[in-house]
Design an enzyme around this catalytic site. Structure first.
Site, PDB file in Angstrom:
ATOM      1  N   THR A 163       0.665  -1.202   0.094  1.00 58.34           N
ATOM      2  CA  THR A 163      -0.082  -0.008   0.011  1.00 58.34           C
ATOM      3  C   THR A 163       0.600   1.237  -0.106  1.00 58.34           C
ATOM      4  O   THR A 163       2.031   1.310   0.379  1.00 58.34           O
ATOM      5  CB  THR A 163      -0.920   0.150   1.296  1.00 58.34           C
ATOM      6  OG1 THR A 163      -1.352   1.214   1.449  1.00 58.34           O
ATOM      7  CG2 THR A 163      -0.340  -0.347   2.738  1.00 58.34           C
TER       8      THR A 163
ATOM      9  N   TYR B   3      -2.205   0.451   9.947  1.00 54.16           N
ATOM     10  CA  TYR B   3      -2.372  -0.060   8.705  1.00 54.16           C
ATOM     11  C   TYR B   3      -1.009  -0.162   7.876  1.00 54.16           C
ATOM     12  O   TYR B   3      -0.428  -1.338   7.401  1.00 54.16           O
ATOM     13  CB  TYR B   3      -3.392   0.517   7.745  1.00 54.16           C
ATOM     14  CG  TYR B   3      -3.557  -0.176   6.623  1.00 54.16           C
ATOM     15  CD1 TYR B   3      -3.692  -1.303   6.300  1.00 54.16           C
ATOM     16  CD2 TYR B   3      -3.443   0.782   5.500  1.00 54.16           C
ATOM     17  CE1 TYR B   3      -3.907  -1.972   4.911  1.00 54.16           C
ATOM     18  CE2 TYR B   3      -3.529   0.141   4.106  1.00 54.16           C
ATOM     19  CZ  TYR B   3      -3.650  -1.146   3.939  1.00 54.16           C
ATOM     20  OH  TYR B   3      -3.839  -1.490   2.643  1.00 54.16           O
TER      21      TYR B   3
HETATM   22  N1  UFG Z   1     -12.613  10.691   3.107  1.00 53.77           N
HETATM   23  C1  UFG Z   1     -13.640  11.559   3.206  1.00 53.77           C
HETATM   24  N2  UFG Z   1     -14.871  11.291   3.615  1.00 53.77           N
HETATM   25  C2  UFG Z   1     -15.178   9.766   3.627  1.00 53.77           C
HETATM   26  C3  UFG Z   1     -14.344   8.789   3.406  1.00 53.77           C
HETATM   27  C4  UFG Z   1     -12.755   9.268   3.091  1.00 53.77           C
HETATM   28  O1  UFG Z   1     -13.510  12.838   3.434  1.00 53.77           O
HETATM   29  O2  UFG Z   1     -16.285   9.336   3.936  1.00 53.77           O
HETATM   30  C5  UFG Z   1     -11.255  11.046   2.700  1.00 53.77           C
HETATM   31  C6  UFG Z   1     -10.202  10.487   3.892  1.00 53.77           C
HETATM   32  O3  UFG Z   1     -10.158  11.398   4.785  1.00 53.77           O
HETATM   33  C7  UFG Z   1      -9.010  10.767   2.871  1.00 53.77           C
HETATM   34  C8  UFG Z   1      -9.623  10.451   1.496  1.00 53.77           C
HETATM   35  O4  UFG Z   1     -10.972  10.729   1.542  1.00 53.77           O
HETATM   36  O5  UFG Z   1      -8.347  11.831   2.856  1.00 53.77           O
HETATM   37  C9  UFG Z   1      -9.331   9.135   1.098  1.00 53.77           C
HETATM   38  O6  UFG Z   1      -9.621   8.208   1.985  1.00 53.77           O
HETATM   39  P1  UFG Z   1      -9.974   6.657   1.770  1.00 53.77           P
HETATM   40  O7  UFG Z   1     -10.416   6.067   2.991  1.00 53.77           O
HETATM   41  O8  UFG Z   1     -10.843   6.525   0.464  1.00 53.77           O
HETATM   42  O9  UFG Z   1      -8.546   5.880   1.695  1.00 53.77           O
HETATM   43  P2  UFG Z   1      -7.284   6.221   2.381  1.00 53.77           P
HETATM   44  O10 UFG Z   1      -6.393   7.358   1.599  1.00 53.77           O
HETATM   45  O11 UFG Z   1      -7.395   6.413   3.707  1.00 53.77           O
HETATM   46  O12 UFG Z   1      -6.691   4.630   2.184  1.00 53.77           O
HETATM   47  C10 UFG Z   1      -6.568   4.163   1.000  1.00 53.77           C
HETATM   48  C11 UFG Z   1      -6.325   2.561   1.127  1.00 53.77           C
HETATM   49  C12 UFG Z   1      -5.079   2.141   1.761  1.00 53.77           C
HETATM   50  C13 UFG Z   1      -4.112   2.959   0.723  1.00 53.77           C
HETATM   51  C14 UFG Z   1      -4.063   4.476   0.726  1.00 53.77           C
HETATM   52  C15 UFG Z   1      -3.247   5.359  -0.255  1.00 53.77           C
HETATM   53  O13 UFG Z   1      -7.322   2.172   1.925  1.00 53.77           O
HETATM   54  O14 UFG Z   1      -4.595   1.077   1.392  1.00 53.77           O
HETATM   55  O15 UFG Z   1      -5.611   4.710   0.220  1.00 53.77           O
HETATM   56  O16 UFG Z   1      -3.623   6.359  -0.428  1.00 53.77           O
HETATM   57  F1  UFG Z   1      -3.059   2.553   1.050  1.00 53.77           F
END
Ligand code: UFG
Length: 355
Positions: free
Chosen positions: A120, A144
């Protein structure tokens, strides 16, 4: 009789694993999927045999390695939700690190020489400029990312000490579904932005939250590199070919190389959906990085990766279509059980071995 080489795909009933199984199966590969169905679905396994079991079950792994000549392990089975990892770190270290060690030990014991690992972008630290190449500093911001990075290190050390060769693919933000609409992200309690936004668009959630509007990014919301699941799955097929050609171990980023903010994603989805979404601004979510975008030159140069869906609107349209279809299916088939797995053969693990 010489046993045919087989691919073992852990987590192959899950979102990304099932897309990889679909592409490998379409090429005629012989596949065994090992999945405990904690978040995956048997209906998502379009090819091969599904063994329902856990990667931490040493006896089960040993039985599988005895039964099949496993040429390559593709390891997807993992916990993947960043905020959940902050709340329940030991569950992440157990699943993503300790159980991965069990799997690696059984691979070593069985003489498996090729391993493809789902890692990731969360292994990277907060980088100046937000763009990560494989040599960038790794300094995960959450459990994670740390749980995955430890497995990268184990795999690296094992490869150095044995005949094992590996490809570690560091995924950025994956979304979308397969072109035929057969499989997609199927976890109702998902937390990922595009999934959650599509659930809201189809009426499954009353509103959509933006977590943090004060980040040092152009519009104050986090920036991510969103990649279509089919392009990501194709990278695994290339990784398999790369290992089969006898090449050495490799770590490669899987992202397109440009980022979109949370606001940009939400605005684009609203436009595609033709409705203004009900958006609320909330505080920052624990464990989030401000900005992370892939430098994917290595994937393109070493694996010959040529993504075909590098288009945010296309990704969002695909994710939205899946969500609409999923909703329709749930309404129509509320009480119809999951269909049997087609293709080679579906069965549980041997009696007495399956947990
Ligand atoms: N977000 C919101 N509202 C929501 C959900 C997410 O504002 O309801 C924001 C989060 O705070 C973040 C962005 O959208 O800023 C992306 O969040 P995600 O939960 O979609 O994904 P993450 O970036 O946290 O994590 C994902 C994968 C990981 C990977 C990572 C790399 O789950 O495996 O992207 O960027 F490593």
């Amino acid at each position: 009789m010489k046993r045919r080489p087989t691919l073992l795909v852990t987590g192959g009933a899950g979102y990304i694993g099932s897309h990889v199984v679909a592409q490998l199966g379409a090429r005629g590969e012989r596949i065994v999927v090992l999945d405990n169905l904690s978040t995956g679905h048997s209906r998502a396994v379009l090819h091969g045999r599904l063994v329902v079991g856990d990667i931490g079950n040493q006896r089960l792994l040993r039985a599988l390695f005895r039964e099949y000549r496993i040429e390559t392990v593709l390891h997807f089975a993992a916990r993947i939700v960043v905020p959940e990892s902050v709340a329940k770190p030991l569950e992440y270290y157990d699943c993503n690190t300790a159980k991965a060690r069990t799997l690696l030990a059984e691979c070593e014991r069985a003489g498996v020489e090729q391993f493809i690992f789902s890692s990731t972008a969360a292994v990277y630290g907060d980088l100046a400029g937000g763009q990560a190449s494989e040599s960038s500093l790794v300094d995960p911001a959450n459990p994670y990312g740390r749980s995955k990075l430890m497995t990268e290190w184990m795999l690296g050390d094992l490869s150095a000490a044995s005949r094992m060769r590996h490809v570690i693919l560091r995924y950025f933000n994956v979304a979308g579904c397969d072109a035929l609409g057969r499989i997609g992200q199927d976890t109702p309690e998902a937390t990922h932005l595009i999934k959650v936004a599509c659930q809201h668009a189809v009426g499954l959630r009353p509103n959509l939250e933006i977590f943090g509007t004060d980040y040092p990014t152009p519009d104050g919301t986090c920036v991510r590199d969103y990649i279509h699941v089919e392009d990501l799955a194709a990278a695994h097929v290339l990784a398999l070919e790369y290992l089969r050609e006898g090449n050495g171990s490799l770590i490669a980023n899987c992202g397109y190389g440009h980022g979109f903010s949370v606001r940009e994603v939400i605005d684009a989805l609203g436009r595609i959906h033709g409705q203004v979404l009900n958006v609320r601004e909330s505080g920052r979510r624990a464990g989030d990085m401000a900005s992370i975008v892939a430098n994917s030159d290595l994937m393109r140069e070493w694996l010959g990766w040529r993504p075909s869906r590098d288009d945010l609107d296309l990704i969002l349209a695909s994710a939205l279509a899946w969500e609409k279809q999923r909703l329709a299916r749930a309404e129509i088939q509320a009480d119809i059980p999951e269909p049997a797995v087609t293709g080679w053969r579906k069965s549980a693990a041997r009696p007495g071995v399956n947990p």
